[in-house]
Write a protein that holds these residues in place. Sequence first.
Motif: not given
Length: 292
Positions: A118-133
């Motif tokens: 409810e507090r996040v209008a959008g996400l911008v992700l710059l050169n990051c990671y999420y989880g293993d891959a």
Amino acid sequence: MAAAAAETHSRTVETPYGRLHVRDTEGEGTPVVALHGFPDDSRIYNRLTPYLAPHRVVSLDFRGFGHSERPEKEVLEPGQREAELDAVLDALELDRVMLVGHDASGAVAVNYALAHSERVAGLVLLNCYYGDAPALRLPEMIRLLGDPHFTPLADALVSDPKMRGWLLAHTRRRFGYALDDPEGVAAASIVPQWFGENGQPNALVAIRAWTATLYPELANQDQHIANGELKELTAPVTLAFGEDDAYLSPELARHIQGLFANATLHLVKNASHWPQWDQPELTAQLIRQAGI
């Protein structure tokens, strides 16, 4: 061309984890809240902020980094970075924001959006990671600091200023930053975390605490992915990756894009790990297109 610079206020926010330093640039509309990873601080957004005018831009130094409070010892608690972010939003009375996450704080931004949609209008992700891959190529320095089997070696290396300098020099060859450029991101934001500045102590305690959580946090992120939580996220997601980053690469960006139901990916030319520094005007344009 950047708009006329708005006034930036340096604020101190009290949180359950100590005092945090916040840069708050005046503006209107949906506020942009920008997060840093390790080992840098809020100054990685110095070049970007003027291009986001007239929007309000808030960037914070997590505990132990930048000009935030320095703990003598620290064990980072699960969810602490998200709680620090939540405390800042509450203190500044920001009800709904555009979150920008970079490097390790990309995961913080995603986790916060999952818990507080409810507090996040959008996400911008710059050169990051999420989880293993398979495409995740963590810098050798970060893998060393994060692996508990090498803690004694890592402690010995970072306690020696000459070896700290060597580690940064080795990593910069693939990240693409210049250590000796007085106008570069390293001088502005990275080197002060490793060596201190103007009487401000280094951030080694915070760096070691955050990197120590790296592998457990990757496992937690994998669980969120397996549960299908990222696919259910309704906030729009934009990925803007500097295409010259040899670690957190375009291949990884495409993998992360696929974790969400409807994410947009932009590869930023002539930019490496810090597109907000290398190409601030274009990065600002992509943030605007994300919906602020």
